[in-house]
Enzyme design. Structure first.
Site, PDB file in Angstrom:
ATOM      1  N   LEU A 173     -21.773  20.486  71.960  1.00  0.00           N
ATOM      2  CA  LEU A 173     -22.420  19.230  71.592  1.00  0.00           C
ATOM      3  C   LEU A 173     -23.351  18.726  72.696  1.00  0.00           C
ATOM      4  CD1 LEU A 173     -19.449  17.291  69.946  1.00  0.00           C
ATOM      5  CD2 LEU A 173     -21.508  18.109  68.782  1.00  0.00           C
ATOM      6  N   ASP A 174     -24.380  17.995  72.275  1.00  0.00           N
ATOM      7  CA  ASP A 174     -25.305  17.318  73.196  1.00  0.00           C
ATOM      8  C   ASP A 174     -25.980  18.277  74.161  1.00  0.00           C
ATOM      9  OD1 ASP A 174     -24.614  14.820  72.053  1.00  0.00           O
ATOM     10  OD2 ASP A 174     -22.827  14.713  73.336  1.00  0.00           O
ATOM     11  N   ARG A 175     -26.152  19.502  73.721  1.00  0.00           N
ATOM     12  CA  ARG A 175     -26.812  20.529  74.528  1.00  0.00           C
ATOM     13  C   ARG A 175     -26.074  20.833  75.840  1.00  0.00           C
ATOM     14  NH1 ARG A 175     -28.810  20.653  70.159  1.00  0.00           N
ATOM     15  NH2 ARG A 175     -30.988  21.073  69.643  1.00  0.00           N
ATOM     16  N   MET A 176     -24.797  20.464  75.885  1.00  0.00           N
ATOM     17  CA  MET A 176     -23.979  20.770  77.067  1.00  0.00           C
ATOM     18  C   MET A 176     -23.282  22.117  76.852  1.00  0.00           C
ATOM     19  SD  MET A 176     -24.498  18.400  79.275  1.00  0.00           S
ATOM     20  CE  MET A 176     -23.106  18.362  80.394  1.00  0.00           C
ATOM     21  N   HIS A 177     -24.090  23.144  76.673  1.00  0.00           N
ATOM     22  CA  HIS A 177     -23.579  24.457  76.307  1.00  0.00           C
ATOM     23  C   HIS A 177     -22.792  25.097  77.449  1.00  0.00           C
ATOM     24  CE1 HIS A 177     -26.300  23.757  73.065  1.00  0.00           C
ATOM     25  NE2 HIS A 177     -27.391  23.983  73.783  1.00  0.00           N
TER      26      HIS A 177
END
Length: 217
Positions: free
Chosen positions: A194-198
């Site tokens: 989520l939220d580009r917190m890969h």
């Protein structure tokens, strides 16, 4: 640029990524072992062609090129694919024997990236695989001088028919065709979050062992 030639908006292609956390404590110490886990899960999930991988090469002058090929095997040595040695990728690898692979498992919000040195497989190994291919694919390997310019589809089809008549049962392995082995020096496992917190875990070879490092998304 008028309205009819404007490219479509990409705003509707935004998506949310969410997956199981990818944590250092949960992965294998060896990247090939970790690849085996993920590849097995891709097979179990029914992904179409999970062995499809993007192969990136570069010429001696550094001109890059990428295309999708099929993984035909892997083991502790690395990753194997087969091709025409005279194709663009074959010429690139003769000049610059390094490559990158990318397995884009989008439905699982995962990808695996491999970087490594490349060498040709022994002739015996390539010949054994060639003999296992369907008859039509073996004739096709002879008929197509891959990446060369042809005048027409008819010329290509005529070449195929000519060779099928020459070898109606068992065509030999071409001397211009065979396997390549990509021996990894670096592998990265990417899990969308989520939220580009890969999550990005990179394996980097340090002598006989591997170091595992987390990369910022």
């Amino acid at each position: 640029m008028d309205a009819t030639s404007r490219p479509p908006s990409l705003a509707g292609l935004r998506r949310t990524y969410e997956g199981e956390p990818l944590l250092e404590a949960a992965v294998a110490a060896d990247p090939i072992a970790q690849f085996t886990v993920w590849f097995g899960e891709a097979l179990a999930a029914g992904l179409p062609e999970p062995n499809a991988m993007v192969l990136a090469t570069a010429s001696k002058a550094g001109r890059p090129s990428a295309r999708t090929v099929l993984l035909k095997g892997y083991d502790e040595r690395g990753f194997v694919f087969y091709t025409n040695y005279e194709s663009r990728k074959g010429r690139d690898l003769a000049e610059n024997p390094r490559a990158s692979l990318l397995f884009p498992w989008h439905p699982m919000r995962r990808q695996v990236r491999v970087e490594g040195s490349v060498s040709r497989l022994p002739h015996e190994e390539s010949a054994a695989y060639f003999a296992s291919r369907p008859y039509g694919s073996r004739i096709g390997a002879w008929a197509s001088r891959q990446s060369a310019v042809v005048r027409s589809r008819e010329e290509l089809d005529a070449r195929y028919e000519e060779l099928a008549e020459r070898w109606p049962e068992d065509p030999p392995v071409p001397d211009f065709w065979g396997g390549f082995l990509v021996a990894p020096v670096e592998m990265e496992f990417w899990q969308g979050q989520l939220d580009r917190m890969h999550d990005r875990l990179r394996y980097r070879r340090t002598g006989p062992a591997w170091a595992v490092e987390r990369l910022a998304p």
